[in-house]
Enzyme design. Structure first.
Site, short mmCIF file in Angstrom:
data_model
loop_
_atom_site.label_atom_id
_atom_site.label_comp_id
_atom_site.label_asym_id
_atom_site.label_seq_id
_atom_site.Cartn_x
_atom_site.Cartn_y
_atom_site.Cartn_z
N HIS A 89 0.68 -1.19 -0.02
CA HIS A 89 0.08 0.07 0.09
C HIS A 89 0.93 1.21 -0.12
CE1 HIS A 89 -3.83 2.19 0.65
NE2 HIS A 89 -3.28 2.94 1.23
N SER A 90 0.59 2.25 -0.79
CA SER A 90 1.27 3.44 -1.04
C SER A 90 3.00 2.95 -1.18
CB SER A 90 1.05 4.30 0.31
OG SER A 90 1.35 5.45 -0.16
N LEU A 91 3.86 3.36 -0.33
CA LEU A 91 5.05 3.46 -0.70
C LEU A 91 5.45 1.64 -0.24
CD1 LEU A 91 7.99 4.02 -0.31
CD2 LEU A 91 7.99 4.39 2.03
N SER A 117 -1.27 -0.94 -4.27
CA SER A 117 -2.51 -0.17 -3.69
C SER A 117 -2.15 1.33 -3.63
CB SER A 117 -2.99 -0.90 -2.56
OG SER A 117 -4.05 -0.20 -1.86
#
Length: 245
Positions: A89-91, A117
């Site tokens: 998720h993200s990073l 994500s």
């Protein structure tokens, strides 16, 4: 398996696929604990616990992507021991991609699927002002606006002093890292929030440049942190994807 880096809270020796979960900047692997009893029976969840968080809270965090990947690649035999899926998720999505890219360069087995994500494609530069080097109070103000750090931490000066090195290190990687734009023989699914002002459609669509398979996108009615606010919907979609493998 339980190590400093990997934790398997619910071992499943009969599992045919491992799901490696990479949290967002500042996030701990505990965000994935609600997933443990809600995924298909043939899946074993492996939580990726980088230094500076969770049981590794007192270790200096990595502030460069290559340091994260070097630590992960020390365990490449475990990562490739069974068919696996990367979820980030993200990073965490960008960490997952860079790990897959490095596995490919090392002629190692790739995941059977990656789920990216709430992230721009990692070969694109961030369009946002860098945060990691801001003065302390301005940095905390930006964290509050992003709405991903728990309020009880933001409101507690002692906790913030404890977590600031981790948050700055993670945001340095998020702000500065750029991937090599190399299409991998790896199917990628992209999750995004309709109300996520941080990720544009063009930044999502650019994931197609990194896969030789058609990239599938899945929308959620939330902001950048829909993984927390809509966890049941995210788990259900991940379950559907894993069940089809």
């Amino acid at each position: 398996m339980t190590t400093k880096l990997f934790t398997t809270p619910k071992p499943n020796p009969q599992a045919t696929i491992r799901l490696f979960c990479f949290p967002y900047a500042g996030g701990a692997p505990s965000i994935f604990i609600p997933w443990l009893d809600k995924l298909p029976a043939h899946i074993e969840i492996v939580l990726v616990q980088l230094p500076g968080r969770g049981a590794r809270l007192m270790e200096p965090p990595h502030d460069k992507m290559h340091l994260i990947i070097e630590e992960l690649m020390q365990h490449s035999d475990f990562i490739t021991q069974k068919p696996c899926v990367f979820f980030g998720h993200s990073l965490g999505s960008r960490v997952a991609y860079e790990l897959a890219y490095t596995l490919q360069k090392a002629n190692k087995t790739l995941p059977v699927k990656m789920i990216a994500s709430a992230s721009r494609a990692p070969h694109l530069a961030s369009q946002k002002q860098p945060l990691y080097h801001l003065p302390k109070q301005e940095f905390i103000k930006k964290l509050r606006e992003l709405n991903g750090t728990p309020q009880e931490i933001l409101a507690n000066a002692e906790l913030m002093d404890l977590f600031l090195p981790l948050l700055r290190a993670d945001f340095e990687i998020a702000d500065c890292y750029r991937a090599e734009p190399c299409p991998l023989p790896l199917p990628i699914d992209v999750f995004f929030g309709h109300d996520d002002v941080d990720i544009s459609q063009a930044q999502r669509d650019a994931w197609q440049s990194l896969s030789s398979f058609p990239v599938q996108q899945h929308a959620f009615n939330g902001d950048h942190f829909f993984i927390n606010t809509l966890s049941d919907q995210v788990i259900a979609k991940v379950s559907d994807i894993l069940a089809s493998l």
